[in-house]
Enzyme design. Sequence first.
Site, PDB file in Angstrom:
ATOM      1  N   CYS A   1      17.220  43.728 -19.849  1.00  0.00           N
ATOM      2  CA  CYS A   1      17.279  42.534 -20.350  1.00  0.00           C
ATOM      3  C   CYS A   1      18.956  42.025 -20.272  1.00  0.00           C
ATOM      4  O   CYS A   1      19.808  42.714 -20.694  1.00  0.00           O
ATOM      5  CB  CYS A   1      16.866  42.297 -21.677  1.00  0.00           C
ATOM      6  SG  CYS A   1      17.269  40.714 -22.497  1.00  0.00           S
TER       7      CYS A   1
ATOM      8  N   CYS B   1      11.449  41.588 -22.277  1.00  0.00           N
ATOM      9  CA  CYS B   1      12.345  42.222 -23.151  1.00  0.00           C
ATOM     10  C   CYS B   1      11.442  42.398 -24.223  1.00  0.00           C
ATOM     11  O   CYS B   1      11.206  41.505 -24.966  1.00  0.00           O
ATOM     12  CB  CYS B   1      13.726  41.375 -23.270  1.00  0.00           C
ATOM     13  SG  CYS B   1      14.750  42.077 -24.634  1.00  0.00           S
TER      14      CYS B   1
ATOM     15  N   CYS C   1      16.654  41.006 -29.985  1.00  0.00           N
ATOM     16  CA  CYS C   1      17.362  40.419 -28.784  1.00  0.00           C
ATOM     17  C   CYS C   1      17.758  39.150 -29.100  1.00  0.00           C
ATOM     18  O   CYS C   1      17.204  38.294 -29.678  1.00  0.00           O
ATOM     19  CB  CYS C   1      16.446  40.405 -27.431  1.00  0.00           C
ATOM     20  SG  CYS C   1      17.064  39.281 -26.093  1.00  0.00           S
TER      21      CYS C   1
ATOM     22  N   LYS D   1      10.910   2.381   2.358  1.00  0.00           N
ATOM     23  CA  LYS D   1      11.315   3.614   1.646  1.00  0.00           C
ATOM     24  C   LYS D   1      12.686   3.579   1.311  1.00  0.00           C
ATOM     25  O   LYS D   1      13.615   3.389   1.706  1.00  0.00           O
ATOM     26  CB  LYS D   1      11.284   4.691   2.755  1.00  0.00           C
ATOM     27  CG  LYS D   1      10.060   4.733   3.673  1.00  0.00           C
ATOM     28  CD  LYS D   1      10.495   6.009   4.771  1.00  0.00           C
ATOM     29  CE  LYS D   1       9.352   6.143   5.635  1.00  0.00           C
ATOM     30  NZ  LYS D   1       9.235   7.420   6.458  1.00  0.00           N
TER      31      LYS D   1
ATOM     32  N   TYR E   1      -6.522   2.614   6.211  1.00  0.00           N
ATOM     33  CA  TYR E   1      -5.787   1.561   5.728  1.00  0.00           C
ATOM     34  C   TYR E   1      -5.690   0.166   6.692  1.00  0.00           C
ATOM     35  O   TYR E   1      -5.078  -0.686   6.409  1.00  0.00           O
ATOM     36  CB  TYR E   1      -4.441   1.891   4.955  1.00  0.00           C
ATOM     37  CG  TYR E   1      -3.731   3.012   6.224  1.00  0.00           C
ATOM     38  CD1 TYR E   1      -3.391   2.266   7.382  1.00  0.00           C
ATOM     39  CD2 TYR E   1      -3.733   4.212   6.173  1.00  0.00           C
ATOM     40  CE1 TYR E   1      -2.750   3.418   8.275  1.00  0.00           C
ATOM     41  CE2 TYR E   1      -3.121   5.002   6.869  1.00  0.00           C
ATOM     42  CZ  TYR E   1      -2.686   4.422   7.977  1.00  0.00           C
ATOM     43  OH  TYR E   1      -2.093   5.565   8.914  1.00  0.00           O
TER      44      TYR E   1
ATOM     45  N   ASP F   1       1.564  10.181   3.469  1.00  0.00           N
ATOM     46  CA  ASP F   1       2.243  11.281   4.446  1.00  0.00           C
ATOM     47  C   ASP F   1       1.157  12.428   4.815  1.00  0.00           C
ATOM     48  O   ASP F   1       1.179  13.399   4.527  1.00  0.00           O
ATOM     49  CB  ASP F   1       3.243  11.971   3.416  1.00  0.00           C
ATOM     50  CG  ASP F   1       4.304  12.656   4.420  1.00  0.00           C
ATOM     51  OD1 ASP F   1       4.291  12.782   5.638  1.00  0.00           O
ATOM     52  OD2 ASP F   1       5.051  13.537   3.990  1.00  0.00           O
TER      53      ASP F   1
ATOM     54  N   CYS G   1      20.224  41.601 -24.097  1.00  0.00           N
ATOM     55  CA  CYS G   1      20.516  42.763 -24.962  1.00  0.00           C
ATOM     56  C   CYS G   1      20.788  44.123 -24.418  1.00  0.00           C
ATOM     57  O   CYS G   1      20.784  45.097 -24.993  1.00  0.00           O
ATOM     58  CB  CYS G   1      19.275  42.708 -26.097  1.00  0.00           C
ATOM     59  SG  CYS G   1      17.866  43.316 -25.343  1.00  0.00           S
TER      60      CYS G   1
ATOM     61  N   LYS H   1       2.024   4.726   1.574  1.00  0.00           N
ATOM     62  CA  LYS H   1       2.358   5.019   3.145  1.00  0.00           C
ATOM     63  C   LYS H   1       2.136   6.411   2.990  1.00  0.00           C
ATOM     64  O   LYS H   1       2.857   7.431   2.426  1.00  0.00           O
ATOM     65  CB  LYS H   1       3.812   4.883   3.371  1.00  0.00           C
ATOM     66  CG  LYS H   1       3.978   5.285   4.918  1.00  0.00           C
ATOM     67  CD  LYS H   1       5.279   4.685   5.440  1.00  0.00           C
ATOM     68  CE  LYS H   1       5.381   5.016   7.072  1.00  0.00           C
ATOM     69  NZ  LYS H   1       4.827   6.229   7.398  1.00  0.00           N
TER      70      LYS H   1
ATOM     71  N   GLU I   1       0.830  -1.124   0.039  1.00  0.00           N
ATOM     72  CA  GLU I   1       0.110   0.256   0.125  1.00  0.00           C
ATOM     73  C   GLU I   1       0.931   1.228  -0.055  1.00  0.00           C
ATOM     74  O   GLU I   1       2.195   1.288   0.381  1.00  0.00           O
ATOM     75  CB  GLU I   1      -0.841   0.105   1.459  1.00  0.00           C
ATOM     76  CG  GLU I   1      -1.915  -0.820   1.347  1.00  0.00           C
ATOM     77  CD  GLU I   1      -2.567  -1.061   3.066  1.00  0.00           C
ATOM     78  OE1 GLU I   1      -2.053  -0.267   3.633  1.00  0.00           O
ATOM     79  OE2 GLU I   1      -3.139  -1.735   3.130  1.00  0.00           O
TER      80      GLU I   1
HETATM   81  S1  IVH Z   1      -0.219   0.491   9.011  1.00  0.00           S
HETATM   82  C1  IVH Z   1       0.305  -1.641  12.665  1.00  0.00           C
HETATM   83  N1  IVH Z   1      -0.547   1.793   6.557  1.00  0.00           N
HETATM   84  O1  IVH Z   1       2.634   5.207   9.085  1.00  0.00           O
HETATM   85  C2  IVH Z   1       0.276  -1.139  11.481  1.00  0.00           C
HETATM   86  N2  IVH Z   1       0.312   2.915   8.312  1.00  0.00           N
HETATM   87  O2  IVH Z   1       5.111   4.424  10.851  1.00  0.00           O
HETATM   88  C3  IVH Z   1       0.109   0.357  11.668  1.00  0.00           C
HETATM   89  N3  IVH Z   1       0.753   5.138   7.460  1.00  0.00           N
HETATM   90  O3  IVH Z   1       1.480   5.592  12.355  1.00  0.00           O
HETATM   91  C4  IVH Z   1       0.173   1.252  10.531  1.00  0.00           C
HETATM   92  N4  IVH Z   1      -0.027   4.886   5.486  1.00  0.00           N
HETATM   93  O4  IVH Z   1       0.161   6.586  10.513  1.00  0.00           O
HETATM   94  C5  IVH Z   1      -0.119   1.484   7.764  1.00  0.00           C
HETATM   95  N5  IVH Z   1      -0.798   2.161   4.352  1.00  0.00           N
HETATM   96  C6  IVH Z   1      -0.556   2.364   5.728  1.00  0.00           C
HETATM   97  C7  IVH Z   1       0.021   3.696   5.981  1.00  0.00           C
HETATM   98  C8  IVH Z   1       0.351   3.982   7.329  1.00  0.00           C
HETATM   99  C9  IVH Z   1       0.659   5.961   6.480  1.00  0.00           C
HETATM  100  C10 IVH Z   1       1.345   5.819   8.816  1.00  0.00           C
HETATM  101  C11 IVH Z   1       0.482   5.608  10.023  1.00  0.00           C
HETATM  102  C12 IVH Z   1       1.681   4.941  10.816  1.00  0.00           C
HETATM  103  C13 IVH Z   1       3.099   5.304  10.430  1.00  0.00           C
HETATM  104  C14 IVH Z   1       4.033   4.143  10.742  1.00  0.00           C
END
Ligand code: IVH
Length: 744
Positions: free
Chosen positions: A416, A440, A445, A320, A232, A123, A419, A121, A119
């Site tokens: 400019c 310009c 030019c 990551k 998620y 932000d 020129c 992650k 999935e």
């Molecule tokens: S699962 C036990 N899935 O990342 C599993 N976390 O460092 C708990 N996060 O605190 C998290 N996207 O806030 C999970 N697809 C995703 C996520 C996700 C972002 C965040 C979440 C968690 C932190 C983990």
Amino acid sequence: MTTPHMNEAEARARIATLREEIARHNHQYYVLAQPTISDRDYDTLYKNLQAIEQAFPALITPDSPTQRVGGEPLKEFRRVRHLAPMLSLEKRESLHELGLFETDVRRKVPDFQPDYIVEPKIDGVSISVHYVDGVFALGATRGDGEAGDDITANLRTIRDIPLRLPFEGAPPKRLELRGEAYMIEADRIALNEGLRAQGDKTFANTRNATAGSLKQLDPRIVAQRRLHAVFYSLGALDGIAFDSHTEELETLRQLGVPIPQLWFKASGMPAAEARARELKEREAELPYEIDGCVIKIDDNAMCSRLGLKTNVPAYAVAYKRPEWFSEATTTLKDIVVQVGRTGVLSPVAEVETVFLEGTNISRITLHNAEEIKRKDIRIGDTVVIKRAGRVIPAVVRVVDDRRTGRERPFAMPERCPSCGSLAMRRKLSDGEASEVALRCENAACPAQQARQIEYFAARGGLNIEGLGEIVADKLVARGLARSPFALFMLTLEQLATLNLGTEDEPRIFGEKNAVRVLTALIDARSAPLNKWIQALGLPSVGESTAIALASAHDSLDAIARSEKLKRIVELAGLKEDVKRANPRSRANKGKPAPELGALDAEHKRLLARVEELKHAIANDGLGSEVGPAVAAEILTFFESDRGRELLHNVRALELHATAAPAPVAANASSPFFGKTVVVTGTLQNFSREAAHEALRKHGAKVADSVSKKTDYLVVGAEAGSKLAKAQQLGIAILDEAAFAKLLG
Ligand code: IVH
């Protein structure tokens, strides 16, 4: 709104239906971005509900959509203990490290061959949302993982979060969703504009903007902040259980809960890692920013068996890769000013070279002086850079606490840099305000001339291979060519001996390259008219307009005197006249009868002319591509000195420009048939032209810019503002793989 005449039982039933309908449309609009009713009809439903609730206040419950807008401000947030801790994840940075994770798993469960879910992650800011008996009951921040703040009122304002989950049978006693609140970049920018206008502190990134918004004690403010949410994972459950993460995600989706749009199931770690890379590549399809992927074991029984490793789960990891980090910090060494093809001066930051998402970056455009001022960027600053919309590198912000006091503010030059003529701001058509851009205005030019030659020879233009930025610069500097037309007078000798280096360190273009360029120039004489139109860079004319112009005319001369364009301009002008002459219009009220009679005659005459023009324009086949403003701009251009000179040069060349390619009969069953599509960024397997051609063959209308009318945006690498705009407008986005698939 009239107070409805109904008894309490009727009101109760009507309220239930309206709430259900509104929740459904909310989901269509906010989660799926596919509204099925107009905003007006939605408002009507909402107002109906409000009216009935006002008449029967006892029937108002917290899960009513009318209760989202935000209640009274709080004094402080109540602290809530999480029923199950909100954990964080261990980080892995390579396939090798992921392999070690799997080894750990096998040590605990020998011979286990896990299926993984991959999935994004997200932000954002972690949140937890509880549904008790299927109704939204509590929302909390992560806090320290053990206890967080009760932000129920704030989360209630987020339209993505259902207030009631539509279970078919009896809802579970408790269902806790874990996920992320986020904001999209375009909304952060708009929010900052408002905050700045009020003299308030602005937010440096979407995450801060989200966290700052959720911390608001006044839910009415949160309601205006355009926050979103995505879920998620699950927390405390009572009366419901799942065998796998797949089942969890599927169930949530069916319940109308927003889950990540992209997630994959993969057998074994190498496959999961490949999916993670794919996900990262397709990041642009997601509306939120991601900081990697999460790889989770799918089988829930196995997850419980694996349990925790001290305080992180042993069944999931964050993945990551270091090169994925989309931000980098570097030093801004200088700001130089570039002169574009049309004379616009743009400041460019020269930075200490940094590696970011697969490329070395040493120059970053700063767009204009306003942006430099807004971000308070100074020469010598330490700056955070990012590939905006994961694309074009941009300076995100200055690292304030790295300032030494020796940084120098930047001011746009008065002249400019190429020129030396005075830089000016053009007045906008209202004659009052001016453009942001400094220009310009010297037609002679050298920088402008070189950029015009480069543009002429570029892929979108006449595609003269071998004639790029440096050759164009040198041709102008050595006085060999000062316009695209002069290219056709070049001799083999002149080109072959062209020095691309310096006096001391010469670098000669050479005969082979020279022959290549001259041959391409010969071919260019018989290139299709649309390519010529584009290569010459007429104002406001992009690829699609060029094609439309070329298919409606047989030469540039014909465009310059086009009756078709004149009709489009005339019709737009007439609409105002018609209004003015209408004897029934408010402005003409009370005028004496003879005057009204004359107006009426004039009005009829104008209406007849409007009909005549509409008919002719429909036959001309240009009206749907070229609007009155662009038509007027083209005609005005050809009357200007530059335009006249251009026509003169074209005539002297005796072009054999061929007709634009005839439209091909498209297959109406193509998913692109009749759709308006924009392509942006660099595709791997299609040139921009090839992508456009393929789309046209499928019966699509290819457009140059994203608007509400756009059906699809096809994105390649380095997509920029078009992507952001499409996301903001909720337009369907296709990556290259999806695009190729739909083309068949
Ligand atoms: S699962 C036990 N899935 O990342 C599993 N976390 O460092 C708990 N996060 O605190 C998290 N996207 O806030 C999970 N697809 C995703 C996520 C996700 C972002 C965040 C979440 C968690 C932190 C983990």
